[in-house]
Design an enzyme around this catalytic site. Structure first.
Site, short mmCIF file in Angstrom:
data_model
loop_
_atom_site.label_atom_id
_atom_site.label_comp_id
_atom_site.label_asym_id
_atom_site.label_seq_id
_atom_site.Cartn_x
_atom_site.Cartn_y
_atom_site.Cartn_z
N HIS A 154 2.52 -25.23 20.59
CA HIS A 154 2.83 -25.04 19.15
C HIS A 154 4.34 -24.89 18.91
O HIS A 154 4.75 -24.26 17.95
CB HIS A 154 2.11 -23.81 18.59
CG HIS A 154 0.66 -23.74 18.92
ND1 HIS A 154 -0.33 -24.22 18.09
CD2 HIS A 154 0.03 -23.27 20.03
CE1 HIS A 154 -1.52 -24.02 18.66
NE2 HIS A 154 -1.32 -23.46 19.85
N SER A 275 29.75 -38.23 12.26
CA SER A 275 29.53 -38.30 10.82
C SER A 275 30.83 -38.75 10.15
O SER A 275 31.92 -38.40 10.61
CB SER A 275 29.13 -36.92 10.30
OG SER A 275 29.45 -36.79 8.94
N LYS A 281 30.32 -33.12 13.54
CA LYS A 281 28.97 -33.59 13.87
C LYS A 281 28.94 -34.53 15.08
O LYS A 281 29.80 -35.36 15.27
CB LYS A 281 28.36 -34.35 12.68
CG LYS A 281 27.90 -33.50 11.54
CD LYS A 281 26.82 -32.49 11.91
CE LYS A 281 25.48 -33.11 12.20
NZ LYS A 281 24.87 -33.74 11.02
N GLU A 288 16.97 -40.87 18.20
CA GLU A 288 16.43 -41.01 16.83
C GLU A 288 16.00 -42.45 16.56
O GLU A 288 14.95 -42.70 15.96
CB GLU A 288 17.47 -40.58 15.79
CG GLU A 288 17.65 -39.08 15.72
CD GLU A 288 18.78 -38.67 14.77
OE1 GLU A 288 18.60 -37.68 14.08
OE2 GLU A 288 19.82 -39.35 14.72
#
Ligand code: ARG
Length: 439
Positions: A154, A275, A281, A288
């Site tokens: 979980h 970024s 960033k 991804e």
């Protein structure tokens, strides 16, 4: 340019020519098309259907076309209906009349079926190699980083595992993927060459010869099935979808682990991007993209299942839709496997942070209960007692190992000094399933 026309009074509409042409994508199967044609021509000569002289010309011409395409001299482009048309017209341009005999006892229906089977088989072997690379990368990274870390259920810290063991779960998945692909290769490996358009031909052809020469284990049993079977593409797309699902799960973990919240790994600069506005960033774009591209492969599987579902026997032009979907899925799965392997090899593992995370979250609570059971307490009672120990630790901002013996005894008098060894993480790992691995 097309290979038919005799029975038509009007010209084909330009719109239809574009709509119908598959050259822009079936150019990808040019090698398989030439390979199939060479073996077909050899068989025609062996069975006395064309002369040895014509065979020599045909083989010479096809070899020549192969070399010219390979070295870029001959570009697969122009107004040709498909790759089969392109090769046959180029052959006839090169060798004259003999080129027109190549298509004897063959239809584009069995030709495209054999081309796609050869292509699918080649790709399946490539996928097996890429899976091997992926497996090696996971094993290498695990062996180089003997860190303990929390195992989760979980997404909550559950019990202690090792980083190596966690990666080996993916090794098991990718090994199953290999078996699935090997099984698909075995199932597809029957030759459709010689099925003709749908009902064979009246020539004395030898399907066993072409089957063996092309590396198939036997010719297909039924011609109608032979020209219209695309199960093997669907099956490989399903195998690839499962590979992508596994890659996507791994990617999700890499993304989560590289966040500041976890901080277990650092994706190499080679596979991250920045970024345009936030200077600090560093985004895990490679995993991804892999996670995102999974949808493309699932999409191809569903598309092809849908294309096939209502088709009567035998060949229907709908089947041309198999190629773009299959090729896109192939490109996606192969590039994702290769990139994922390198992301794994180049990422930095933050061993200390993994180990720190083990200290928080009561990852040895189950083993405290096991300890009480060893001392004679029924498991359900032990579960209850440890639940209370956990509440006590939470309220007092402690972890279980830091409790004194007096504190332990408040909860169960049977606890003695041996508990500390029993619930040490390294000792826990040495028992149970973890004894399977080196820590
Ligand atoms: N481009 C076609 C395909 O991919 C080749 C077979 C054409 N057959 C035909 N009867 N028109 O399916």
């Amino acid at each position: 340019m097309k290979l038919w026309g005799g029975r038509f009074r009007e010209n084909e509409s330009g719109l239809m020519e574009d709509f119908n042409s598959s050259l822009s994508f079936d150019r990808r199967i040019w090698r398989e098309d030439i390979e199939g044609s060479m073996v077909h021509a050899e068989m025609l000569a062996k069975c006395g259907i064309i002369s040895e002289e014509d065979l020599e010309k045909i083989i010479g011409g096809l070899k020549n076309i192969y070399e010219e395409i390979e070295n870029g001299q001959l570009k697969i482009e122009g107004n040709y209906e498909d790759i089969h048309t392109f090769v046959e017209i180029k052959l006839t341009e090169k060798i004259g009349e003999a080129g027109k005999k190549l298509h004897t006892a063959r239809s584009r229906n069995d030709q495209v079926a054999v081309d796609m089977k050869l292509y699918a088989r080649n790709i399946a072997y490539e996928a097996l190699k890429s899976l091997d690379k992926m497996i090696e990368a996971l094993q290498k990274k695990g062996a180089e980083n003997p860190a303990i870390m929390p195992g989760y259920t979980h997404l909550q810290r559950a019990q202690v595992v090792t980083f190596k063991y966690h990666l080996e779960a993916y090794v098991s998945m990718f090994k199953r993927d290999k078996k699935r692909i090997e099984n698909s290769i075995e199932l597809l490996n029957e030759s459709p060459l010689g099925c003709g358009a749908l009902a064979g031909s009246t020539y004395p052809i030898d399907r066993n010869y072409t089957s063996e020469k092309l590396g198939f284990c036997k010719p297909v049993d039924n011609f109608l099935d032979g020209v219209s079977d695309r199960d093997y593409l669907i099956e490989l797309l399903s195998d690839f979808s499962i590979v992508m699902m596994h890659l996507s799960r791994l990617s999700e973990e890499l993304i989560v682990w590289s966040s500041k919240e976890f901080d277990f790994i650092q994706i190499s600069d080679q596979y991250a991007t920045g970024s345009s506005i936030m200077p600090h960033k560093k985004n895990p774009d490679a995993p991804e993209l892999i996670r995102g591209k999974t949808g493309r492969v699932y999409g191809s599987l569903v598309a092809l299942l849908t294309v096939l579902k209502g088709l009567p026997l035998a060949y229907n032009k709908d089947m041309q839709e198999d190629k773009e979907k299959f090729i896109d899925a192939v490109d996606t799965v192969l590039s994702c496997l290769n990139i994922a392997a390198d992301v794994i090899l180049t990422m930095k593992v933050k061993k200390d942070n993994m180990e720190k995370a083990v200290d928080k979250g009561f990852l040895n609570a189950t083993e405290v209960a096991d300890y009480l059971v060893c001392k004679g307490m029924p498991f359900r009672d032990a579960h209850e007692v440890v639940g209370r120990i956990v509440i006590y630790c939470e309220d007092n901002n402690k972890d279980i190992l830091s409790l004194s013996l007096e504190e332990f005894k408040e909860f169960a008098d049977i606890i003695d000094g041996s508990i500390y060894d029993y619930i040490q993480y390294k000792n826990i790992l040495a028992k149970g399933i973890k004894k399977e691995i080196e820590i």
